[in-house]
Scaffold this motif. Structure first.
Motif, PDB file in Angstrom:
ATOM      1  N   ALA A 117       0.838  -1.206   0.000  1.00 46.19           N
ATOM      2  CA  ALA A 117       0.000   0.000   0.000  1.00 46.19           C
ATOM      3  C   ALA A 117       0.869   1.251   0.000  1.00 46.19           C
ATOM      4  O   ALA A 117       0.590   2.223  -0.718  1.00 46.19           O
ATOM      5  N   LYS A 118       1.930   1.232   0.771  1.00 45.67           N
ATOM      6  CA  LYS A 118       2.842   2.377   0.842  1.00 45.67           C
ATOM      7  C   LYS A 118       3.475   2.650  -0.527  1.00 45.67           C
ATOM      8  O   LYS A 118       3.596   3.804  -0.948  1.00 45.67           O
ATOM      9  N   ARG A 119       3.861   1.608  -1.233  1.00 39.64           N
ATOM     10  CA  ARG A 119       4.453   1.777  -2.564  1.00 39.64           C
ATOM     11  C   ARG A 119       3.450   2.389  -3.549  1.00 39.64           C
ATOM     12  O   ARG A 119       3.798   3.239  -4.353  1.00 39.64           O
ATOM     13  N   ILE A 120       2.209   1.934  -3.488  1.00 40.63           N
ATOM     14  CA  ILE A 120       1.180   2.452  -4.394  1.00 40.63           C
ATOM     15  C   ILE A 120       0.882   3.915  -4.071  1.00 40.63           C
ATOM     16  O   ILE A 120       0.834   4.767  -4.976  1.00 40.63           O
ATOM     17  N   ILE A 121       0.703   4.228  -2.793  1.00 39.61           N
ATOM     18  CA  ILE A 121       0.422   5.610  -2.382  1.00 39.61           C
ATOM     19  C   ILE A 121       1.583   6.515  -2.765  1.00 39.61           C
ATOM     20  O   ILE A 121       1.392   7.605  -3.312  1.00 39.61           O
ATOM     21  N   SER A 122       2.791   6.065  -2.503  1.00 41.90           N
ATOM     22  CA  SER A 122       3.980   6.844  -2.831  1.00 41.90           C
ATOM     23  C   SER A 122       4.065   7.125  -4.325  1.00 41.90           C
ATOM     24  O   SER A 122       4.381   8.250  -4.745  1.00 41.90           O
ATOM     25  N   ALA A 123       3.769   6.125  -5.144  1.00 44.45           N
ATOM     26  CA  ALA A 123       3.815   6.313  -6.597  1.00 44.45           C
ATOM     27  C   ALA A 123       2.839   7.394  -7.038  1.00 44.45           C
ATOM     28  O   ALA A 123       3.197   8.308  -7.785  1.00 44.45           O
ATOM     29  N   TRP A 124       1.591   7.305  -6.581  1.00 47.18           N
ATOM     30  CA  TRP A 124       0.583   8.279  -7.003  1.00 47.18           C
ATOM     31  C   TRP A 124       0.917   9.691  -6.513  1.00 47.18           C
ATOM     32  O   TRP A 124       0.705  10.661  -7.225  1.00 47.18           O
ATOM     33  N   TYR A 125       1.430   9.818  -5.290  1.00 47.98           N
ATOM     34  CA  TYR A 125       1.685  11.150  -4.750  1.00 47.98           C
ATOM     35  C   TYR A 125       2.979  11.773  -5.250  1.00 47.98           C
ATOM     36  O   TYR A 125       3.038  12.971  -5.488  1.00 47.98           O
ATOM     37  N   THR A 126       4.027  10.980  -5.402  1.00 50.87           N
ATOM     38  CA  THR A 126       5.306  11.557  -5.839  1.00 50.87           C
ATOM     39  C   THR A 126       5.481  11.521  -7.347  1.00 50.87           C
ATOM     40  O   THR A 126       6.282  12.267  -7.889  1.00 50.87           O
ATOM     41  N   GLY A 127       4.781  10.620  -8.023  1.00 55.38           N
ATOM     42  CA  GLY A 127       4.932  10.473  -9.464  1.00 55.38           C
ATOM     43  C   GLY A 127       6.145   9.637  -9.837  1.00 55.38           C
ATOM     44  O   GLY A 127       6.513   9.552 -11.001  1.00 55.38           O
ATOM     45  N   VAL A 128       6.761   8.998  -8.849  1.00 56.99           N
ATOM     46  CA  VAL A 128       8.002   8.259  -9.047  1.00 56.99           C
ATOM     47  C   VAL A 128       7.840   6.832  -8.509  1.00 56.99           C
ATOM     48  O   VAL A 128       7.202   6.623  -7.486  1.00 56.99           O
ATOM     49  N   VAL A 129       8.448   5.874  -9.200  1.00 63.06           N
ATOM     50  CA  VAL A 129       8.450   4.478  -8.749  1.00 63.06           C
ATOM     51  C   VAL A 129       9.903   4.037  -8.661  1.00 63.06           C
ATOM     52  O   VAL A 129      10.714   4.367  -9.525  1.00 63.06           O
ATOM     53  N   GLY A 130      10.235   3.277  -7.638  1.00 60.96           N
ATOM     54  CA  GLY A 130      11.589   2.767  -7.477  1.00 60.96           C
ATOM     55  C   GLY A 130      12.240   3.301  -6.219  1.00 60.96           C
ATOM     56  O   GLY A 130      11.651   4.090  -5.475  1.00 60.96           O
ATOM     57  N   ASP A 131      13.476   2.874  -6.004  1.00 61.40           N
ATOM     58  CA  ASP A 131      14.213   3.265  -4.810  1.00 61.40           C
ATOM     59  C   ASP A 131      15.614   3.730  -5.181  1.00 61.40           C
ATOM     60  O   ASP A 131      16.199   3.255  -6.157  1.00 61.40           O
ATOM     61  N   GLY A 132      16.161   4.625  -4.365  1.00 66.47           N
ATOM     62  CA  GLY A 132      17.538   5.078  -4.535  1.00 66.47           C
ATOM     63  C   GLY A 132      17.813   5.626  -5.915  1.00 66.47           C
ATOM     64  O   GLY A 132      17.079   6.445  -6.433  1.00 66.47           O
ATOM     65  N   SER A 133      18.878   5.134  -6.524  1.00 64.73           N
ATOM     66  CA  SER A 133      19.251   5.619  -7.851  1.00 64.73           C
ATOM     67  C   SER A 133      18.519   4.870  -8.961  1.00 64.73           C
ATOM     68  O   SER A 133      18.757   5.104 -10.133  1.00 64.73           O
ATOM     69  N   ASP A 134      17.596   3.989  -8.591  1.00 65.92           N
ATOM     70  CA  ASP A 134      16.805   3.223  -9.558  1.00 65.92           C
ATOM     71  C   ASP A 134      15.384   3.800  -9.676  1.00 65.92           C
ATOM     72  O   ASP A 134      14.425   3.077  -9.817  1.00 65.92           O
ATOM     73  N   LEU A 135      15.281   5.132  -9.605  1.00 63.85           N
ATOM     74  CA  LEU A 135      13.983   5.801  -9.683  1.00 63.85           C
ATOM     75  C   LEU A 135      13.520   5.915 -11.122  1.00 63.85           C
ATOM     76  O   LEU A 135      14.318   6.113 -12.027  1.00 63.85           O
ATOM     77  N   GLU A 136      12.205   5.823 -11.314  1.00 55.97           N
ATOM     78  CA  GLU A 136      11.612   5.990 -12.637  1.00 55.97           C
ATOM     79  C   GLU A 136      10.497   7.031 -12.522  1.00 55.97           C
ATOM     80  O   GLU A 136       9.543   6.853 -11.762  1.00 55.97           O
ATOM     81  N   LEU A 137      10.631   8.121 -13.260  1.00 54.33           N
ATOM     82  CA  LEU A 137       9.629   9.175 -13.245  1.00 54.33           C
ATOM     83  C   LEU A 137       8.459   8.761 -14.128  1.00 54.33           C
ATOM     84  O   LEU A 137       8.629   8.484 -15.307  1.00 54.33           O
ATOM     85  N   ILE A 138       7.263   8.723 -13.550  1.00 62.15           N
ATOM     86  CA  ILE A 138       6.054   8.346 -14.276  1.00 62.15           C
ATOM     87  C   ILE A 138       5.219   9.580 -14.582  1.00 62.15           C
ATOM     88  O   ILE A 138       4.715   9.754 -15.676  1.00 62.15           O
ATOM     89  N   ALA A 139       5.048  10.449 -13.618  1.00 61.71           N
ATOM     90  CA  ALA A 139       4.258  11.671 -13.800  1.00 61.71           C
ATOM     91  C   ALA A 139       4.912  12.776 -12.998  1.00 61.71           C
ATOM     92  O   ALA A 139       5.332  12.562 -11.865  1.00 61.71           O
ATOM     93  N   TYR A 140       4.987  13.963 -13.585  1.00 61.96           N
ATOM     94  CA  TYR A 140       5.567  15.071 -12.854  1.00 61.96           C
ATOM     95  C   TYR A 140       4.470  16.039 -12.420  1.00 61.96           C
ATOM     96  O   TYR A 140       4.100  16.093 -11.261  1.00 61.96           O
ATOM     97  N   ALA A 141       3.911  16.762 -13.355  1.00 63.52           N
ATOM     98  CA  ALA A 141       2.881  17.748 -13.028  1.00 63.52           C
ATOM     99  C   ALA A 141       1.604  17.080 -12.516  1.00 63.52           C
ATOM    100  O   ALA A 141       0.837  17.694 -11.788  1.00 63.52           O
ATOM    101  N   ASP A 142       1.376  15.808 -12.876  1.00 57.65           N
ATOM    102  CA  ASP A 142       0.169  15.110 -12.451  1.00 57.65           C
ATOM    103  C   ASP A 142       0.347  14.346 -11.135  1.00 57.65           C
ATOM    104  O   ASP A 142      -0.564  13.629 -10.716  1.00 57.65           O
ATOM    105  N   ALA A 143       1.495  14.485 -10.495  1.00 56.32           N
ATOM    106  CA  ALA A 143       1.698  13.843  -9.189  1.00 56.32           C
ATOM    107  C   ALA A 143       0.731  14.470  -8.184  1.00 56.32           C
ATOM    108  O   ALA A 143       0.527  15.682  -8.168  1.00 56.32           O
ATOM    109  N   MET A 144       0.129  13.644  -7.358  1.00 57.83           N
ATOM    110  CA  MET A 144      -0.903  14.126  -6.429  1.00 57.83           C
ATOM    111  C   MET A 144      -0.377  15.058  -5.355  1.00 57.83           C
ATOM    112  O   MET A 144      -1.158  15.764  -4.719  1.00 57.83           O
ATOM    113  N   MET A 145       0.933  15.092  -5.137  1.00 66.84           N
ATOM    114  CA  MET A 145       1.466  15.974  -4.106  1.00 66.84           C
ATOM    115  C   MET A 145       1.226  17.446  -4.452  1.00 66.84           C
ATOM    116  O   MET A 145       1.259  18.304  -3.579  1.00 66.84           O
TER     117      MET A 145
END
Length: 172
Positions: free
Chosen positions: A109-137
């Motif tokens: 659940a934390k991973r899913i919430i984090s993805a939607w709010y930050t727009g990023v999936v992954g950890d550390g230097s293995d981050l993948e940007l999915i949405a920038y302006a559409d991030a819920m934060m």
């Protein structure tokens, strides 16, 4: 209360309904993404976890990225969905309070919430940007502030020695 329905209003209404009916044929990717995510429950679980409606196109991108970064994500999603259905929580806060951070469903659940709010999936230097302006934060201040057009600070985009993108705190 009397309603005056003019010919113009009737034609406008018919036009809007016709356009709405054609949307799935005009945008097949949206319809396909919605169907796929309805089958695996990702949109339903996401809407519960973030307490707001979510879109199928962006949802498909998050789902695919979460699968790329977690080989067993589909299994974890099924487990989380079953748990949520079993307990029938009224709000995500009840779910988070009922289980601790050591629970695997809580982690999913934390991973899913984090993805939607930050727009990023992954950890550390293995981050993948999915949405920038559409991030819920950015939603709480969307009507008064412009989404910032900068990253995580100076040299955030720089590549480290091993070819990974540098994150805050790492040397560029």
């Amino acid at each position: 209360m009397a309603h005056n329905l003019s010919r113009r209003r009737l034609l406008q209404g018919m036009g809007i309904l016709s356009l709405g009916a054609m949307c799935n044929s005009l945008f097949p990717a949206r319809a396909l993404a919605a169907d796929q995510l309805a089958e695996n429950g990702f949109l339903t679980v996401s809407q519960f976890l973030v307490s707001r409606p979510v879109g199928p196109i962006l949802g498909q991108r998050y789902f695919d990225a979460l699968n790329r970064h977690n080989a067993d994500f589909t299994h974890r999603l099924s487990s989380l969905q079953a748990l949520l259905q079993q307990h029938n929580f009224a709000h995500v806060d009840e779910f988070l309070a009922a289980f601790g951070a050591d629970n695997s469903d809580w982690q999913t659940a934390k991973r899913i919430i984090s993805a939607w709010y930050t727009g990023v999936v992954g950890d550390g230097s293995d981050l993948e940007l999915i949405a920038y302006a559409d991030a819920m934060m950015y939603l709480p201040t969307k009507d008064i502030l412009v989404v910032p057009t900068y990253g995580g600070g100076p040299f955030y985009w720089a590549v480290t020695q091993d070819g990974k993108v540098a994150t805050t705190g790492e040397g560029a």
